[in-house]
Design a protein around this motif. Structure first.
Motif, PDB file in Angstrom:
ATOM      1  N   ALA B 100       0.847  -1.208   0.000  1.00  0.00           N
ATOM      2  CA  ALA B 100       0.000   0.000   0.000  1.00  0.00           C
ATOM      3  C   ALA B 100       0.872   1.243   0.000  1.00  0.00           C
ATOM      4  O   ALA B 100       2.036   1.193   0.386  1.00  0.00           O
ATOM      5  CB  ALA B 100      -0.920   0.002   1.211  1.00  0.00           C
ATOM      6  N   GLU B 101       0.280   2.353  -0.390  1.00  0.00           N
ATOM      7  CA  GLU B 101       1.045   3.593  -0.417  1.00  0.00           C
ATOM      8  C   GLU B 101       1.487   3.972   0.986  1.00  0.00           C
ATOM      9  O   GLU B 101       0.773   3.722   1.974  1.00  0.00           O
ATOM     10  CB  GLU B 101       0.220   4.721  -1.038  1.00  0.00           C
ATOM     11  CG  GLU B 101      -1.107   4.972  -0.376  1.00  0.00           C
ATOM     12  CD  GLU B 101      -2.217   4.099  -0.948  1.00  0.00           C
ATOM     13  OE1 GLU B 101      -1.933   3.247  -1.822  1.00  0.00           O
ATOM     14  OE2 GLU B 101      -3.362   4.268  -0.515  1.00  0.00           O
ATOM     15  N   ALA B 102       2.680   4.580   1.050  1.00  0.00           N
ATOM     16  CA  ALA B 102       3.214   5.050   2.315  1.00  0.00           C
ATOM     17  C   ALA B 102       2.981   6.552   2.427  1.00  0.00           C
ATOM     18  O   ALA B 102       3.143   7.288   1.454  1.00  0.00           O
ATOM     19  CB  ALA B 102       4.703   4.737   2.407  1.00  0.00           C
ATOM     20  N   PHE B 103       2.610   6.979   3.616  1.00  0.00           N
ATOM     21  CA  PHE B 103       2.395   8.402   3.890  1.00  0.00           C
ATOM     22  C   PHE B 103       3.540   8.901   4.754  1.00  0.00           C
ATOM     23  O   PHE B 103       3.875   8.278   5.765  1.00  0.00           O
ATOM     24  CB  PHE B 103       1.050   8.610   4.587  1.00  0.00           C
ATOM     25  CG  PHE B 103      -0.116   8.267   3.707  1.00  0.00           C
ATOM     26  CD1 PHE B 103      -0.615   6.978   3.680  1.00  0.00           C
ATOM     27  CD2 PHE B 103      -0.695   9.225   2.886  1.00  0.00           C
ATOM     28  CE1 PHE B 103      -1.683   6.650   2.849  1.00  0.00           C
ATOM     29  CE2 PHE B 103      -1.763   8.911   2.063  1.00  0.00           C
ATOM     30  CZ  PHE B 103      -2.254   7.617   2.034  1.00  0.00           C
ATOM     31  N   PHE B 104       4.097  10.028   4.344  1.00  0.00           N
ATOM     32  CA  PHE B 104       5.289  10.545   4.990  1.00  0.00           C
ATOM     33  C   PHE B 104       4.989  11.644   5.992  1.00  0.00           C
ATOM     34  O   PHE B 104       4.010  12.393   5.846  1.00  0.00           O
ATOM     35  CB  PHE B 104       6.245  11.117   3.939  1.00  0.00           C
ATOM     36  CG  PHE B 104       7.027  10.073   3.200  1.00  0.00           C
ATOM     37  CD1 PHE B 104       6.479   9.400   2.130  1.00  0.00           C
ATOM     38  CD2 PHE B 104       8.323   9.753   3.598  1.00  0.00           C
ATOM     39  CE1 PHE B 104       7.197   8.427   1.451  1.00  0.00           C
ATOM     40  CE2 PHE B 104       9.049   8.785   2.924  1.00  0.00           C
ATOM     41  CZ  PHE B 104       8.481   8.118   1.855  1.00  0.00           C
TER      42      PHE B 104
END
Lengths: 110, 113
Positions: B100-104
């Motif tokens: 899944a996309e990673a949030f920074f």
């Protein structure tokens, strides 16, 4: 070893001048291709995830596409506020760790 | 605010000192990543956790770097005996699952003088 290459390194556009950014990837078993926008001094901001060849995602003036070897980020009629560095990352099978490219620095002149 | 939070935002330290950075991921995200970014480069992977387990740490830059994630919640990254070459932006990201996309977060800017 997973590799992600972005081109061009820098791009200058006039407001309204559409263009595309390229992301070439070499990973074993792509599990996800991600696009981010990064403003100076800030963390990357998530834009899109693409999972399979032929997939497309759109958001305002941005459209991301994916083939088996590369992804494109198309910018239609850009505005100065679209100026930023655009990062591409690919996650491969196994660890699913996103590997990043060096980014494309986009400047849009009014 | 339910985004990824990093503290401090900026850290200036003298060479040879130890520093520790904290990351609070998005709640219920079980994956947590640490990256390092230098000027003009993309984020460089350092290590990651699945819940409290550190599953990859071979990419930590040296044995002066270590990370923890007690109880699978917040994480810390420690650099011992800092060197000028450690000056960089240290980024933390979290994702809900593998692939899944990673949030920074906004990152911690480290300057070693």
């Amino acid at each position: 070893e997973d590799q992600v290459t972005q081109s061009p390194e820098a791009l200058r556009l006039q407001e309204g001048e559409s263009s595309s950014l390229n992301c070439s990837y070499t990973v074993s078993g792509l599990r996800g291709l991600f696009w981010y926008r990064q403003d100076p001094g800030k963390g990357p901001e998530f834009l899109f995830t693409l999972y399979s060849a032929g997939e497309e995602k759109e958001k305002e003036r941005l459209k991301a596409t994916l083939t088996k070897k590369e992804s494109f980020l198309h910018i239609t009629a850009p505005k100065p506020e679209d100026s930023a560095t655009y990062l591409c990352a690919a996650a491969s099978g196994g660890s699913y760790i996103p590997t990043f490219g060096r980014g494309t620095s986009l400047i849009v002149h009014p | 605010d339910t985004g990824v939070s990093q503290d401090p935002r900026h850290k200036i330290t003298k060479r040879g000192q130890n520093v520790t950075f904290r990351c609070d991921p998005i709640s219920e995200h079980n994956r947590l990543y640490w990256y390092r970014q230098t000027l003009g480069q993309g984020p460089e992977f350092l290590t990651y956790f699945q819940n409290e387990a550190q599953l990859e740490k071979s990419r930590l830059l040296s044995d002066r770097f270590s990370a923890e994630r007690p109880k699978g919640s917040f994480s810390t990254l420690e650099i011992q005996r800092t060197e000028q070459g450690d000056s960089a932006m240290y980024l933390c990201a979290s994702s809900s699952e593998a692939g899944a996309e990673a949030f920074f977060g906004q990152g911690t800017r480290l300057t070693v003088v």
